[in-house]
Scaffold this motif. Structure first.
Motif, PDB file in Angstrom:
ATOM      1  N   LYS A 185     -20.288  67.946  15.025  1.00  0.00           N
ATOM      2  CA  LYS A 185     -20.577  68.540  13.704  1.00  0.00           C
ATOM      3  C   LYS A 185     -21.517  69.732  13.843  1.00  0.00           C
ATOM      4  O   LYS A 185     -22.481  69.690  14.601  1.00  0.00           O
ATOM      5  N   THR A 186     -21.201  70.757  13.080  1.00  0.00           N
ATOM      6  CA  THR A 186     -22.067  71.925  12.988  1.00  0.00           C
ATOM      7  C   THR A 186     -23.142  71.682  11.937  1.00  0.00           C
ATOM      8  O   THR A 186     -23.028  70.787  11.096  1.00  0.00           O
ATOM      9  N   GLY A 187     -24.166  72.504  11.981  1.00  0.00           N
ATOM     10  CA  GLY A 187     -25.207  72.429  10.958  1.00  0.00           C
ATOM     11  C   GLY A 187     -26.028  73.699  10.917  1.00  0.00           C
ATOM     12  O   GLY A 187     -26.446  74.197  11.970  1.00  0.00           O
ATOM     13  N   THR A 188     -26.219  74.240   9.740  1.00  0.00           N
ATOM     14  CA  THR A 188     -27.147  75.355   9.557  1.00  0.00           C
ATOM     15  C   THR A 188     -28.028  75.049   8.365  1.00  0.00           C
ATOM     16  O   THR A 188     -27.653  74.274   7.484  1.00  0.00           O
ATOM     17  N   THR A 189     -29.212  75.625   8.367  1.00  0.00           N
ATOM     18  CA  THR A 189     -30.120  75.446   7.238  1.00  0.00           C
ATOM     19  C   THR A 189     -30.234  76.763   6.482  1.00  0.00           C
ATOM     20  O   THR A 189     -29.772  77.805   6.952  1.00  0.00           O
ATOM     21  N   ASN A 190     -30.836  76.717   5.313  1.00  0.00           N
ATOM     22  CA  ASN A 190     -30.898  77.894   4.454  1.00  0.00           C
ATOM     23  C   ASN A 190     -32.327  78.249   4.091  1.00  0.00           C
ATOM     24  O   ASN A 190     -33.225  77.405   4.135  1.00  0.00           O
ATOM     25  N   TYR A 191     -32.515  79.480   3.717  1.00  0.00           N
ATOM     26  CA  TYR A 191     -33.788  79.935   3.149  1.00  0.00           C
ATOM     27  C   TYR A 191     -33.757  79.732   1.641  1.00  0.00           C
ATOM     28  O   TYR A 191     -32.708  79.871   1.000  1.00  0.00           O
ATOM     29  N   SER A 192     -34.905  79.403   1.085  1.00  0.00           N
ATOM     30  CA  SER A 192     -34.994  79.318  -0.371  1.00  0.00           C
ATOM     31  C   SER A 192     -34.935  80.716  -0.961  1.00  0.00           C
ATOM     32  O   SER A 192     -35.181  81.717  -0.274  1.00  0.00           O
ATOM     33  N   ALA A 193     -34.612  80.793  -2.248  1.00  0.00           N
ATOM     34  CA  ALA A 193     -34.554  82.098  -2.918  1.00  0.00           C
ATOM     35  C   ALA A 193     -35.907  82.803  -2.851  1.00  0.00           C
ATOM     36  O   ALA A 193     -35.979  84.023  -2.661  1.00  0.00           O
ATOM     37  N   TYR A 240     -31.336  65.574   0.712  1.00  0.00           N
ATOM     38  CA  TYR A 240     -31.126  65.129   2.091  1.00  0.00           C
ATOM     39  C   TYR A 240     -29.640  65.044   2.424  1.00  0.00           C
ATOM     40  O   TYR A 240     -29.261  65.031   3.596  1.00  0.00           O
ATOM     41  N   SER A 241     -28.781  64.961   1.396  1.00  0.00           N
ATOM     42  CA  SER A 241     -27.339  64.832   1.632  1.00  0.00           C
ATOM     43  C   SER A 241     -26.779  66.008   2.407  1.00  0.00           C
ATOM     44  O   SER A 241     -25.765  65.887   3.097  1.00  0.00           O
ATOM     45  N   ILE A 242     -27.442  67.170   2.307  1.00  0.00           N
ATOM     46  CA  ILE A 242     -26.971  68.355   3.036  1.00  0.00           C
ATOM     47  C   ILE A 242     -28.011  68.827   4.043  1.00  0.00           C
ATOM     48  O   ILE A 242     -27.994  69.977   4.488  1.00  0.00           O
ATOM     49  N   GLY A 243     -28.968  67.930   4.383  1.00  0.00           N
ATOM     50  CA  GLY A 243     -29.932  68.246   5.436  1.00  0.00           C
ATOM     51  C   GLY A 243     -31.163  68.964   4.959  1.00  0.00           C
ATOM     52  O   GLY A 243     -31.919  69.488   5.778  1.00  0.00           O
ATOM     53  N   GLY A 244     -31.393  69.000   3.651  1.00  0.00           N
ATOM     54  CA  GLY A 244     -32.579  69.667   3.121  1.00  0.00           C
ATOM     55  C   GLY A 244     -33.758  68.722   3.053  1.00  0.00           C
ATOM     56  O   GLY A 244     -34.124  68.263   1.972  1.00  0.00           O
TER      57      GLY A 244
END
Length: 855
Positions: free
Chosen positions: A570-578, A479-483
């Motif tokens: 603040k900006t924010g982007t999320t990521n796809y899992s591998a 959660y520290s990086i928005g996951g």
């Protein structure tokens, strides 16, 4: 003294008479109690009747027009001007004889199964409803009869008081006397509110399914029958999951009361709620309600606080927080391509604009190119992972609040893992070493964020986030990086805007709200404003804000910056899992979500962008910056011609000068290079006390020497510099001749210089090491430059000319002498090949030049 009897028989009779008397007295007492209770009951009935009569004396009269037509409600903007009405349109009337039996049975099973057996008030149903709510869950069965509901929706306010319930019962009884059951049922079917479906079940059938009432199947009928209990929440366009649960309750009730078989019930429950709805692309937006994203939230807010109110039929005056100009601009920027070039029509966005200090919602961008009124609201209903926009809320805010970190606090951005051993990476897959939390936040570094959460502790971080309106059910290090994960699917732009507004409002949080007050038809005012609460120290709010200002001026959010506007964000982007990258063939650099959340002292805005199906459509390249562009344009528009104050430094905060690169952070010393000094903020009383000793007073040059080169008539200065840290060192060289003032000759990085000498004299030289504003103690030396005519007679005169010898000029072979003076002097005895001292010896080729007198 005991009483005496003549015989035993006499005693027995005496005792018998005593017992008889006692029984007679007992019978008299019971009779009196009974009579008293009867009297009390009569008095109670009379008092109750009198009370009931008193309660119903002001009950409104039955009005046939009100029984059939709902009363629209007026909505007012923040300036007190009416901007729309709701509830007076969109209704297809259906007569009782045209209502299908299945529709009637679904309504009766759900709302009033004994409708045709009571006289408006059903005591049996009242008791049964209480039991049903306990056994099958709240909402399984209502207590009011259909007759009471018609009365309530037509004439009475929704407040839950004994007086109103008494009036409801009285009017229901009168309604049953004046109208037939069929007429009352017809009133209900046509009057009931169906949210987007308008008024009446016939209208809802067309809106949701594109069908007439007699074309509905069982599953569709059950859904419509369940809608009136909570039209907004059970709207299948908006909340298909909730709509399905409500539909299944209706089907269970229909089976319970014998209207359908178990097989019919199970078959209808198996139908996917969305499978028979009108396709989104075919839904016709009726256009009757402007700003429907905002108005829809108003209705939801009212329903949550006052569930008995119906804005579509209660004739309310609803005073909202909307700023029409801002709302119109938000809708224009979302639905056009003139300001923002969107990649395609599937691209989605949700926008929330708040008043920073009050929490009032000024505008809502519910989506792009919406096709129906009150459709899915991407500003309030979409729950997506927040990415790095969560870092001030879960990481750095709690660290300042609970650990009293300053903006200078240093962490090391280095290869790192979660507590589980899983690796964590930065967005650029690089590491930048020691940095302050200000730098880490501005550049959105993930590893320092995780380190911060670990230092704070999960429980404290969760507590802080919840206080800011982020409804966490659990928390993990990711959660520290928005996951977000598990029970927490994500956050809405409304929730993020509310949280950030607290940073801009000195630590005060107010639940974002759209309704200020409601005025009922009888003039009663209902206050809807939530209370503000302190959720953090003003020092925390300010220091987070000051760090976020760097994000837009020099960090990852520069495209959101508005020139001249004090702004933090603040900006924010999320990521796809591998796994997802491989499974869905996601291109390199693509992301599913992009955010920007920011604020001024006047406004707070949260912008989410992405796609419904993130595995088929994704954000690539500049599409990831659209959230920043939306924010910039909206904030620029609403701030135009409005004074925006900067964020004030509270007296709980102090400035400190920190030496860059120190870990833990240390105060800069007077010798710290200027480019390594950082001005930061600390919670007062918690600033660092240790001063860095890395840069001490500069060491002075050593071995300074001055030599005279007669051949070139130059003085040669040389020195050495042996300090460990000589990087960036230069040397200032000063000179003074005889008693003249000292002058700066030059500043050089080398450790030697040459300078022309004048005609003799005593020279003093001083060399100082410097680095920017720092200086060492001076190294000094002196030298006497020869002056032949002012030397003592005892000096060597090898050629006998009366002038002390000058090395390299007298007594040696030299070339042709230069011009001489006009008065006699001594003759040299050398070969005459050396050049004469300029202006002094009139030499010639054989060295016998006549010495001239001094000028």
């Amino acid at each position: 003294m005991a009483e005496k009897y003549q015989t035993r028989e006499e005693r027995r009779k005496k005792l018998a008479n005593q017992q008889k008397g006692k029984k007679k007295k007992g019978k008299v007492s019971i009779k009196r109690v009974f009579l008293f209770l009867v009297a009390l009951g009569i008095i109670g009935l009379l008092a109750g009747a009198a009370t009931f009569a008193f309660m119903v004396k002001d009950a409104p009269k039955l009005d046939e027009k009100l029984l059939k037509d709902p009363i629209s409600s007026e909505l007012y903007d923040v300036n007190g001007e009416v901007f729309t009405e709701i509830g007076s349109v969109k209704r297809d009337y259906v007569n009782y004889e045209d209502i299908p039996k299945q529709v009637e049975e679904a309504i009766l099973a759900t709302e009033d199964v004994r409708f045709y057996k009571h006289n408006g008030i059903d005591l049996i149903r009242l008791g049964g409803a209480v039991v049903a709510n306990f056994t099958r869950g709240f909402g399984s069965e209502g207590a009011s009869t259909l007759t009471q509901q018609v009365v309530k929706n037509s004439f009475l306010s929704p407040e839950k008081t004994l007086s109103r319930k008494a009036q409801e019962a009285w009017l229901a009884f009168q309604l049953e006397r004046k109208y037939t059951k069929q007429q009352i049922f017809e009133m209900y079917v046509n009057k009931v509110t169906m949210d987007t479906g308008g008024h009446g079940i016939a209208t809802a059938a067309k809106v949701f399914y594109g069908k007439e009432l007699d074309e509905l199947n069982l599953a569709e009928t059950a859904l419509l029958a369940g809608l009136p209990q909570s039209p907004y929440n059970y709207n299948p366009f908006r909340n298909p999951d909730k709509a399905e649960k409500r539909r299944n309750i209706v089907l269970s009730l229909m089976h319970q009361h014998g209207f359908i078989s178990k097989d019919e019930m199970e078959e209808a429950k198996a139908v996917d709620v969305t499978s028979t709805l009108v396709p989104e692309e075919e839904r016709q937006k009726n256009g009757d309600i402007p700003y429907d994203a905002f108005v829809g939230h108003v209705i939801k807010e009212i329903e949550k606080k006052y569930p008995d109110l119906d804005p579509f039929s209660d004739g309310l005056k609803i005073y909202t927080t909307i700023e029409p100009d801002a709302q119109q601009y938000v809708e224009d920027i979302l639905n056009g391509n003139e300001i923002i070039a969107y990649p395609d029509d599937k691209f989605k966005a949700g926008i929330t604009l708040l008043d920073t200090t009050t929490g009032q919602i000024r505008a809502l961008g519910g989506g792009r190119n919406q096709t129906v009124d009150f459709g899915f609201n991407y500003a309030t209903d979409a729950k997506r992972q927040p990415g790095s926009t969560i870092k001030p809320i879960i990481d750095y805010g709690p660290a300042i609040e609970y650990l009293k970190w300053g903006t200078y606090y240093t962490l090391e951005d280095k290869p790192y893992t979660y507590s589980t051993g899983d690796k964590i990476n930065n967005w650029d897959n690089k590491h930048k070493g020691i940095m302050t939390i200000r730098e880490a936040l501005a550049d959105s570094r993930n590893i320092p964020a995780l380190q911060t959460l670990q230092a704070v502790g999960l429980d404290k971080a969760k507590e802080f986030a919840i206080s800011l309106g982020i409804p966490l059910k659990e928390i993990h290090e990711s959660y520290s990086i928005g996951g977000f994960g598990g029970a927490d699917k994500g956050v809405s732009s409304l929730e993020m805007a509310g949280a950030y507004s607290a940073f801009g409002n000195n630590g005060f949080y107010t639940d974002p709200y759209s309704v200020i007050k409601i005025v009922l038809r009888d003039g009663t005012e209902l206050d809807m404003k939530p209370e503000s609460k302190v959720v953090m120290q003003d020092s925390t709010a300010f220091m987070v804000t000051d760090m976020l200002k760097d994000v837009v001026t020099s960090g990852t959010g520069t495209r959101a910056n508005v020139s001249g506007l004090p702004l933090a964000g603040k900006t924010g982007t999320t990521n796809y899992s591998a796994d997802d990258k491989e499974r869905y063939d996601i291109p390199k650099g693509a992301v599913p979500d992009a955010w920007f959340v920011g604020y001024t002292t006047n406004y707070t805005a949260a912008v989410w962008t992405g796609y419904d199906d993130k595995n088929k459509n994704f954000l690539v390249g500049d599409d990831q910056k659209i959230a920043q562009k939306l924010f910039k344009n909206i904030m620029e528009h609403v701030s135009k011609d409005k004074e925006t104050a900067d964020f004030k430094v509270p007296n709980t905060v102090e400035k400190v000068n920190i030496e860059k690169g120190t870990m833990p952070a240390k105060l800069a010393s007077e010798f710290t290079p200027k480019d390594l000094v950082r001005t930061e903020y600390a919670v007062k009383g918690h600033a660092p006390t240790e001063v860095s000793e890395k840069y001490k007073k500069l060491e002075a040059p050593v071995g300074l020497k001055a030599n005279y080169d007669a051949l070139s008539n130059e003085i040669v200065l040389t020195w050495d510099y042996t300090a460990e840290n000589a990087e960036g060192i230069q040397f200032e060289v000063y000179a003074a001749r005889d008693n003249a003032a000292e002058e700066l000759l030059t500043v050089v990085p080398e450790k030697t210089i040459r300078m022309k000498a004048e005609k003799g004299g005593n020279y003093t030289f001083k060399v100082i090491a410097v680095r920017e504003e720092l200086k060492s103690d001076p190294a000094t030396t002196t030298i006497q430059v020869p002056d032949p005519f002012f030397m003592d007679d005892g000096q060597e005169d090898g050629d006998g000319d009366g002038i002390p010898d000058i090395p390299g000029f007298d007594g040696e072979d030299g070339e042709e002498g230069s011009e001489g003076g006009d008065q006699s002097g001594g003759d040299g005895t050398g070969d005459g090949n050396n050049a004469g001292w300029p202006g002094w010896n009139n030499g010639n080729n054989n060295g016998n030049g006549n010495g001239g007198n001094r000028p």
